[in-house]
Scaffold this active site. Structure first.
Site, mmCIF file in Angstrom:
data_model
loop_
_atom_site.group_PDB
_atom_site.id
_atom_site.type_symbol
_atom_site.label_atom_id
_atom_site.label_comp_id
_atom_site.label_asym_id
_atom_site.label_seq_id
_atom_site.Cartn_x
_atom_site.Cartn_y
_atom_site.Cartn_z
ATOM 1 N N GLU A 38 -12.484 71.748 50.344
ATOM 2 C CA GLU A 38 -13.107 72.860 49.633
ATOM 3 C C GLU A 38 -13.453 74.026 50.561
ATOM 4 O OE1 GLU A 38 -14.460 75.180 46.680
ATOM 5 O OE2 GLU A 38 -13.599 73.196 46.337
ATOM 6 N N GLU A 39 -13.905 73.744 51.781
ATOM 7 C CA GLU A 39 -14.424 74.807 52.635
ATOM 8 C C GLU A 39 -13.616 75.042 53.902
ATOM 9 O OE1 GLU A 39 -16.282 76.394 51.003
ATOM 10 O OE2 GLU A 39 -17.480 75.093 49.733
ATOM 11 N N SER B 30 -18.544 83.193 39.988
ATOM 12 C CA SER B 30 -18.845 82.391 41.167
ATOM 13 C C SER B 30 -19.762 83.188 42.104
ATOM 14 C CB SER B 30 -17.556 81.947 41.856
ATOM 15 O OG SER B 30 -17.815 80.934 42.791
ATOM 16 N N ASP C 239 -18.378 71.648 35.641
ATOM 17 C CA ASP C 239 -18.147 72.290 36.935
ATOM 18 C C ASP C 239 -18.602 71.357 38.059
ATOM 19 O OD1 ASP C 239 -18.058 74.014 39.154
ATOM 20 O OD2 ASP C 239 -18.605 75.757 37.953
ATOM 21 N N HIS D 181 -14.824 74.772 37.289
ATOM 22 C CA HIS D 181 -15.342 76.018 37.840
ATOM 23 C C HIS D 181 -14.477 77.226 37.491
ATOM 24 C CE1 HIS D 181 -17.681 78.577 40.429
ATOM 25 N NE2 HIS D 181 -16.641 78.864 41.188
#
Length: 710
Positions: free
Chosen positions: A182-183, A574, A649, A681
């Protein structure tokens, strides 16, 4: 489509690829004689097809028909990866060349398939429920993960070897952990050595990550999902790294980190077979590049007082030199053996290839709104950069050094991306002109499809700190001089994203312009592809300088003679939803309305790697977390607010919005609410996207008084 139509949400999110059929995942075959790429199908924008171009010859569709993906029947691993990659298409969604260049590997729905180009036959090469399949460099074997363990099989599928035996429960082998995907944008959990004899792999154990229970609310009921989510300040997964001999299965565990809590950011093999890792500290202010060859050798360390960004720019040269990017003189620049190269480039974004004394990179020289391909000297004239592409455009590229060619994807402000072939500069000859890769069934330009298509223009204004801010402005359509129009400030504002570029804007903006709104977008401080000072001004104070810059953009909007200063709304998704709330709460009289979609409202509810990069750990910086949250400020909101969120989400949890609802209710602040059962999301399902934008348009038309064109 041959006739003009009115652009509305149902049309935009329908099957026709109105925004063109831009190429993606463009790759040369190993010998450079073929070029393959994905494109949306002419009759279904969500189905991707593989196209093959013979260099000097024709282009054809590769007939790979694997059927649609029923996401509900995918494994948890595959569903999670699709969400992390923001992958919402079906068909051929990813692919890779067979090392021989005569076939392609296509992962699909719990398996992987090999398609032979000579006879266009497709056969499965993995068992059921196999994920993360990758061919060995010699093309004889394939590795994959099943039930948390790593396997290797002959490409014929007649012999399978199990390399790990402890997968299951909280342990997975060969797959990246949540924050890596994800990051850190690391989607690999194992790596083949160049000689195909070894595999480096990760063992991830989530046992120390506390279980939280996420309630996914669907149309037919509520599902309680136990999830080991690494909230800011809490424990991360334990990640070990092993080097495994494929033939024997013997694994050697490597102490890859420098300190407790380090992130395994990157892993790769060099051409000489040495294993390299990049270890990032928990506070993300140190990145160590380490080479393993019968022991660890630290080659370089990059340090920052704010944070060190991750990239895929580490290149190990055959002569032992190392080329990478790091901050120098306030910009991201090339470093050779740890020493920055003198260059007139404003920024180097990606190192594509290195060969001999030359490197091919993507970046910009004069304006961050453009991206070009450059050929950079690493020998005599070190750092000298020659532009391969020209013009006001945004370029991406892949380079094949053996044939001295580049495949360049070129987008401009009035045309979708197209694919061209470029001969790279040679010392003994002039560069040949670009050659367009033939394509079929291209849709007309937006201006032909929609008579009211409004062309965007880019501009620049002085920021509050004395720097410059780039913006994109799209007028309503039709536009009548002398009239005053409402405007929607479409904001993202978060790090790692750049909106204002020389490329065709999303057609989604035309939904607003044809409804009678102008659209304004501004890249505030914290956005990417700028100087170090510009990007890192948000350190320890999210939601402050970004809002200041958006309000500076608002001043510019109000100075335009066609803008109605009393009818300006702000809308974002977001981080953009978070920015909407922060703008409304910080400047209560600045906007006439706001739309916040899936907003972050309390950074304590977000993950470790992203949040701590900017705010540190909450237990160490409570004041930063409080100041960066809209929740204590919602009583100041006076403009009409529309709140939207997907009820399943798993990124920005629905809890962010439930906390916001309670805070608004406690402060007696009215708001409109729309939730989407089962939606994640991104909320990209056609029915959800259509309904979402119809709802947004109705809200803005009601609050700002615009009317849709007919």
């Amino acid at each position: 489509m041959s006739r003009s139509v009115q652009l509305d949400p149902a049309t935009l999110f329908g099957p026709t690829p109105l925004a063109g059929r831009p190429p993606s995942q463009v790759r040369f075959s190993p010998d450079g004689s073929l070029l393959a790429f994905l494109r949306p199908a002419a009759d279904d924008r969500e189905r991707l097809e593989l196209w093959l171009h013979q260099i000097g010859g024709g282009t054809r569709l590769v007939p790979i028909d694997l059927g649609a993906v029923d996401v509900a029947h995918l494994s948890d691993v595959e569903r999670a990866e699709r969400e992390r990659r923001r992958q919402f298409s079906h068909g051929v969604t990813s692919w890779s060349w067979h090392p021989a260049g005569d076939a392609v590997l296509v992962p699909h729905a719990g398996g992987a398939y090999l398609h032979r180009l000579a006879d266009d036959t497709t056969h499965r090469v993995t068992p059921a429920n196999a994920s993360a399949a990758r061919l060995s460099p010699d093309g004889k074997r394939i590795a994959y993960v099943r039930d948390g363990d790593l396997f290797v099989a002959n490409i014929g599928g007649d012999e399978e070897h199990r390399l790990t035996n402890d997968g299951g429960g909280t342990v997975t082998n060969g797959l990246p952990e949540f924050v890596a995907q994800e990051e850190m944008h690391r989607f690999e959990g194992y790596w083949w050595s160049p000689d195909s004899r070894s595999i480096a792999f990760t063992r991830v154990d989530d046992a120390e990550v506390a279980v939280s229970h996420r309630h996914e609310i669907g149309a037919d009921g509520i599902t309680v999902v136990p999830q080991r989510y690494p909230f800011a300040g809490a424990a991360n997964a334990k990640v070990r790294l092993a080097l495994c001999d494929v033939a024997s299965g013997a694994a050697r565990w490597l102490d890859w980190g420098l300190a407790e809590g380090d992130y395994l950011a990157r892993v790769q093999f060099a051409e000489d077979g040495a294993l390299w890792v990049q270890a990032q500290s928990r506070d993300q202010q140190r990145l160590a590049m380490r080479r393993f060859e019968e022991g660890w050798h630290e080659v370089a360390q990059v340090r920052s007082k704010t944070w060190v960004d991750l990239d895929d720019n580490l290149h190990c040269l055959p002569d032992g030199r190392v080329l990478h990017t790091a901050e120098a003189d306030g910009r991201l620049a090339l470093h050779l053996d740890g020493v920055p190269l003198a260059s007139e480039l404003g920024r180097v974004n990606r190192i594509l290839r290195v060969r001999g004394d030359w490197a091919w990179v993507l970046g910009w020289r004069d304006s961050p709104t453009e991206q070009h391909l450059y050929q950079v000297s690493l020998g005599s004239g070190e750092g000298e950069a020659q532009a391969v592409t020209q013009g006001a455009a945004w370029h991406d590229a892949v380079v094949h050094t053996d044939t001295a060619r580049a495949a360049v994807t070129r987008a401009t402000s009035d045309a979708p991306a197209s694919l061209t072939l470029v001969e790279l500069p040679r010392a003994d000859s002039a560069r040949s002109p670009m050659v367009v890769v033939p394509a079929q069934d291209e849709p007309p330009a937006p201006g032909l499809l929609f008579p009211n298509h409004s062309a965007a223009r880019l501009g620049r204004l002085a920021g509050v700190d004395g720097g410059s801010l780039h913006y994109r402005l799209t007028r309503p359509a039709p536009f009548e001089p002398g009239q005053r129009y409402p405007v929607v400030v479409h904001v993202y504002g978060g790090p790692g994203v750049q909106r204002v570029r020389q490329e065709m804007p999303p057609l989604m903006l035309q939904l607003f312009t044809q409804a009678g709104f102008g659209v304004f977008e501004l890249d505030n401080r914290g956005s990417t592809n700028r100087s170090t000072a510009f990007e890192k001004a948000i350190h320890r104070r999210l939601g402050k300088v970004e809002v200041d810059d958006q309000l500076r953009g608002l001043e510019h909007l109000r100075s335009l003679d066609w803008v109605d200063p009393a009818r300006i709304a702000v809308f974002g998704h977001s981080y953009g939803g978070y920015m909407t709330l922060m703008c409304l709460a910080t400047a209560p009289d600045a906007f006439a309305a706001g739309v916040a979609v899936a907003p972050v409202t309390d950074w304590r509810l977000y993950d470790t790697h992203y949040t701590e990069r900017y705010l540190g750990k909450p237990q160490d910086n409570e004041a930063c977390y409080d100041a960066s949250s809209p929740l204590p400020k919602v009583a100041s909101i006076r403009a009409p607010l529309l709140l939207m969120h997907g009820m399943a989400d798993d990124n920005v949890l629905f809890t962010h919005s439930t906390r916001l609802m309670k805070a608004l209710q406690d402060a007696n602040v009215p708001f409109d609410l729309m939730t989407y059962p089962g939606a994640k999301h991104s909320m990209q399902e056609p029915s959800v996207a259509t309904h979402r934008f119809e709802t947004i348009l109705r809200f803005l038309e009601r609050e700002l008084g615009a009317e849709r064109s007919s």
